[in-house]
Design a protein around this motif. Structure first.
Motif, PDB file in Angstrom:
ATOM      1  N   PHE A   6       0.828  -1.198   0.000  1.00 34.73           N
ATOM      2  CA  PHE A   6       0.000   0.000   0.000  1.00 34.73           C
ATOM      3  C   PHE A   6       0.869   1.258   0.000  1.00 34.73           C
ATOM      4  N   ARG A   7       1.887   1.269   0.822  1.00 37.81           N
ATOM      5  CA  ARG A   7       2.803   2.413   0.883  1.00 37.81           C
ATOM      6  C   ARG A   7       3.452   2.640  -0.482  1.00 37.81           C
ATOM      7  N   ALA A   8       3.892   1.586  -1.130  1.00 34.34           N
ATOM      8  CA  ALA A   8       4.529   1.699  -2.449  1.00 34.34           C
ATOM      9  C   ALA A   8       3.558   2.263  -3.478  1.00 34.34           C
ATOM     10  N   CYS A   9       2.298   1.864  -3.428  1.00 34.68           N
ATOM     11  CA  CYS A   9       1.291   2.404  -4.354  1.00 34.68           C
ATOM     12  C   CYS A   9       1.103   3.904  -4.133  1.00 34.68           C
ATOM     13  N   CYS A  10       1.047   4.330  -2.880  1.00 34.52           N
ATOM     14  CA  CYS A  10       0.895   5.763  -2.589  1.00 34.52           C
ATOM     15  C   CYS A  10       2.121   6.547  -3.054  1.00 34.52           C
ATOM     16  N   LEU A  11       3.294   6.028  -2.771  1.00 36.60           N
ATOM     17  CA  LEU A  11       4.529   6.731  -3.132  1.00 36.60           C
ATOM     18  C   LEU A  11       4.794   6.725  -4.636  1.00 36.60           C
ATOM     19  N   ASN A  28      -0.054   8.372  20.509  1.00 42.97           N
ATOM     20  CA  ASN A  28       0.320   7.516  19.372  1.00 42.97           C
ATOM     21  C   ASN A  28       0.295   8.239  18.028  1.00 42.97           C
ATOM     22  N   ALA A  29       0.261   9.546  18.050  1.00 46.81           N
ATOM     23  CA  ALA A  29       0.194  10.315  16.808  1.00 46.81           C
ATOM     24  C   ALA A  29       1.431  10.134  15.947  1.00 46.81           C
ATOM     25  N   ARG A  30       2.548   9.816  16.546  1.00 45.42           N
ATOM     26  CA  ARG A  30       3.763   9.624  15.751  1.00 45.42           C
ATOM     27  C   ARG A  30       3.647   8.399  14.847  1.00 45.42           C
ATOM     28  N   ASP A  31       2.632   7.582  15.084  1.00 46.26           N
ATOM     29  CA  ASP A  31       2.444   6.370  14.305  1.00 46.26           C
ATOM     30  C   ASP A  31       1.517   6.556  13.107  1.00 46.26           C
ATOM     31  N   ILE A  32       1.067   7.779  12.862  1.00 47.34           N
ATOM     32  CA  ILE A  32       0.198   8.054  11.711  1.00 47.34           C
ATOM     33  C   ILE A  32       1.082   8.473  10.539  1.00 47.34           C
ATOM     34  N   LEU A  33       1.034   7.685   9.474  1.00 46.41           N
ATOM     35  CA  LEU A  33       1.792   7.994   8.269  1.00 46.41           C
ATOM     36  C   LEU A  33       0.861   8.651   7.265  1.00 46.41           C
ATOM     37  N   ALA A  34       1.255   9.833   6.796  1.00 47.12           N
ATOM     38  CA  ALA A  34       0.434  10.588   5.845  1.00 47.12           C
ATOM     39  C   ALA A  34       1.186  10.778   4.541  1.00 47.12           C
ATOM     40  N   PHE A  35       0.429  10.779   3.452  1.00 41.28           N
ATOM     41  CA  PHE A  35       0.971  10.997   2.118  1.00 41.28           C
ATOM     42  C   PHE A  35       0.454  12.333   1.604  1.00 41.28           C
ATOM     43  N   TYR A  36       1.367  13.108   1.014  1.00 42.39           N
ATOM     44  CA  TYR A  36       1.085  14.476   0.600  1.00 42.39           C
ATOM     45  C   TYR A  36       1.367  14.686  -0.880  1.00 42.39           C
ATOM     46  N   ILE A  37       0.613  15.615  -1.445  1.00 42.92           N
ATOM     47  CA  ILE A  37       0.939  16.187  -2.746  1.00 42.92           C
ATOM     48  C   ILE A  37       0.851  17.700  -2.559  1.00 42.92           C
ATOM     49  N   GLY A  39       2.099  19.598  -0.364  1.00 43.97           N
ATOM     50  CA  GLY A  39       1.941  20.022   1.023  1.00 43.97           C
ATOM     51  C   GLY A  39       0.589  19.717   1.637  1.00 43.97           C
ATOM     52  N   LYS A  40      -0.281  19.014   0.910  1.00 44.19           N
ATOM     53  CA  LYS A  40      -1.607  18.667   1.428  1.00 44.19           C
ATOM     54  C   LYS A  40      -1.769  17.148   1.469  1.00 44.19           C
ATOM     55  N   ILE A  41      -2.398  16.671   2.521  1.00 46.73           N
ATOM     56  CA  ILE A  41      -2.601  15.232   2.717  1.00 46.73           C
ATOM     57  C   ILE A  41      -3.672  14.700   1.771  1.00 46.73           C
ATOM     58  N   PHE A  42      -3.388  13.533   1.186  1.00 39.20           N
ATOM     59  CA  PHE A  42      -4.415  12.848   0.402  1.00 39.20           C
ATOM     60  C   PHE A  42      -4.728  11.456   0.949  1.00 39.20           C
ATOM     61  N   CYS A  43      -3.889  10.939   1.850  1.00 41.84           N
ATOM     62  CA  CYS A  43      -4.118   9.614   2.437  1.00 41.84           C
ATOM     63  C   CYS A  43      -3.317   9.500   3.724  1.00 41.84           C
ATOM     64  N   TYR A  44      -3.884   8.800   4.715  1.00 37.96           N
ATOM     65  CA  TYR A  44      -3.104   8.523   5.930  1.00 37.96           C
ATOM     66  C   TYR A  44      -3.634   7.263   6.611  1.00 37.96           C
ATOM     67  N   PHE A  45      -2.759   6.635   7.411  1.00 35.81           N
ATOM     68  CA  PHE A  45      -3.138   5.440   8.164  1.00 35.81           C
ATOM     69  C   PHE A  45      -2.226   5.274   9.374  1.00 35.81           C
ATOM     70  N   ASP A  46      -2.647   4.405  10.288  1.00 38.54           N
ATOM     71  CA  ASP A  46      -1.896   4.101  11.498  1.00 38.54           C
ATOM     72  C   ASP A  46      -0.875   3.010  11.168  1.00 38.54           C
ATOM     73  N   LEU A  47       0.395   3.324  11.346  1.00 35.39           N
ATOM     74  CA  LEU A  47       1.464   2.371  11.035  1.00 35.39           C
ATOM     75  C   LEU A  47       1.401   1.112  11.891  1.00 35.39           C
TER      76      LEU A  47
END
Length: 128
Positions: A6-11, A28-37, A39-47
């Motif tokens: 999933f991470r590879a698809c986002c990246l 546990n906020a440090r465990d949320i991985l977010a993907f940006y375009i 400077g804005k988030i388009f996807c995120y999940f709990d690692l």
């Protein structure tokens, strides 16, 4: 689908960056991985859990998905009008999930100022 796939698809989406932006905001906020375009988030999940992700979408599409799939629900800490949570490995097919990621990316990219979108295009052309 596993976390690395999933991470590879986002990246793989052009100009995507990943960050853990919520550290310090809540437990546990440090465990949320977010993907940006741009400077804005388009996807995120709990690692740690990797049980669902949140994606941007249109209100009509969100309503349709919630009606049709058990995996579709309200997002964590975002407006349920424009964001959707999708459970991994549930009744929503992986191919549709990847289409939703692309759709979220496209919505966020389209929301960027024209000048910023042009800068992204130019920096991409300069790389080739």
């Amino acid at each position: 689908m596993d976390i690395e796939q999933f991470r590879a698809c986002c990246l793989a989406l052009p100009f995507t960056e990943e960050k853990t932006p919520f550290a310090g905001f809540f437990p546990n906020a440090r465990d949320i991985l977010a993907f940006y375009i741009g400077g804005k988030i388009f996807c995120y999940f709990d690692l740690d859990k990797f049980d669902k992700c949140s994606l941007k979408s249109t209100p009509e599409r969100i309503a349709e998905l919630k009606e049709r799939y058990q995996a579709a629900g309200n997002p964590f800490n975002m407006s349920p009008k424009y964001w959707l949570s999708v459970a991994f490995n549930d009744d929503l097919p992986d191919a549709l999930l990847l289409d939703l990621v692309q759709g979220s990316y496209d919505l966020v990219l389209a929301s960027l100022p024209k000048k910023q979108r042009e800068q992204l295009r130019q920096s991409g052309a300069a790389r080739h």
